[in-house]
Design a protein around this motif. Structure first.
Motif, short mmCIF file in Angstrom:
data_model
loop_
_atom_site.label_atom_id
_atom_site.label_comp_id
_atom_site.label_asym_id
_atom_site.label_seq_id
_atom_site.Cartn_x
_atom_site.Cartn_y
_atom_site.Cartn_z
N SER A 51 39.15 52.34 46.31
CA SER A 51 37.85 52.34 45.62
C SER A 51 38.01 52.90 44.20
O SER A 51 37.36 52.45 43.27
CB SER A 51 36.80 53.10 46.41
N PHE A 60 27.75 49.18 42.69
CA PHE A 60 27.94 49.78 43.99
C PHE A 60 29.36 49.52 44.47
O PHE A 60 29.95 48.48 44.19
CB PHE A 60 26.91 49.32 45.02
N THR A 61 29.91 50.51 45.16
CA THR A 61 31.26 50.43 45.70
C THR A 61 31.15 50.02 47.16
O THR A 61 30.34 50.56 47.90
CB THR A 61 31.97 51.79 45.58
N THR A 62 31.98 49.05 47.54
CA THR A 62 31.93 48.54 48.90
C THR A 62 33.30 47.96 49.26
O THR A 62 34.24 48.09 48.49
CB THR A 62 30.81 47.47 49.04
N ASP A 122 38.78 46.86 48.78
CA ASP A 122 37.81 47.66 48.04
C ASP A 122 37.36 46.93 46.79
O ASP A 122 38.17 46.26 46.12
CB ASP A 122 38.44 49.01 47.63
#
Length: 151
Positions: free
Chosen positions: A80, A122-124, A132
């Motif tokens: 991430s 947004f991190t996903t 990531d």
């Protein structure tokens, strides 16, 4: 009269940037290339990359020479933190644009009026790839016709 694809112009702007190339190399595209098994151009899992595509909610105005829309930016990375580094590099690039700029596409030179972030990122994890990523959205206004045609 050649029409310029606004996403192609954005991809070219990204891929021409030295800071972006330093992190992702030539892995900037309109769709990921992770699943191209056996292809010499396939991206390896863990390599940082950028995928830019039209946000489905965009409604282009096809009656004028400008395209106003929204682009989804997917910044992939091995972690991430690596994905965030790619995203932050795009933010730096956008902030450094001194007003209008150009991008040389295969259909001619596009005039990019603006490219600005439109939502918080947004991190996903990509549900299909298990990689990531940071997802962000940007608004753009790009002249659709090659500038050379107006000379």
């Amino acid at each position: 009269m050649s029409m310029i694809d606004p996403i192609a112009a954005i991809l070219k702007l990204f891929s021409d940037n030295t800071n972006v190339r330093e992190i992702v190399g030539d892995r900037v595209a309109g769709k990921h290339k992770f699943a191209q098994a056996g292809s010499p151009n396939a991206w390896k899992t863990g390599e940082s990359c950028i995928v830019a595509k039209d946000d489905p909610g965009s409604v282009p105005d096809i009656d004028i020479g400008d395209h106003v829309g929204r682009v989804e930016l997917r910044c992939y990375g091995a972690t991430s933190a690596a994905a965030r580094k790619v995203y932050n590099t795009l933010i730096e690039l956008m902030r450094a644009i001194p007003g209008r700029t150009t991008a040389n596409t295969s259909n001619g030179t596009a005039l990019i009026y603006f490219l600005v972030m439109d939502a918080s990122p947004f991190t996903t994890v990509d549900p299909d790839l298990s990689i990531d990523m940071v997802v962000g959205y940007a608004r753009y206004r790009i002249h659709e016709y090659a500038l050379e045609e107006y000379h």
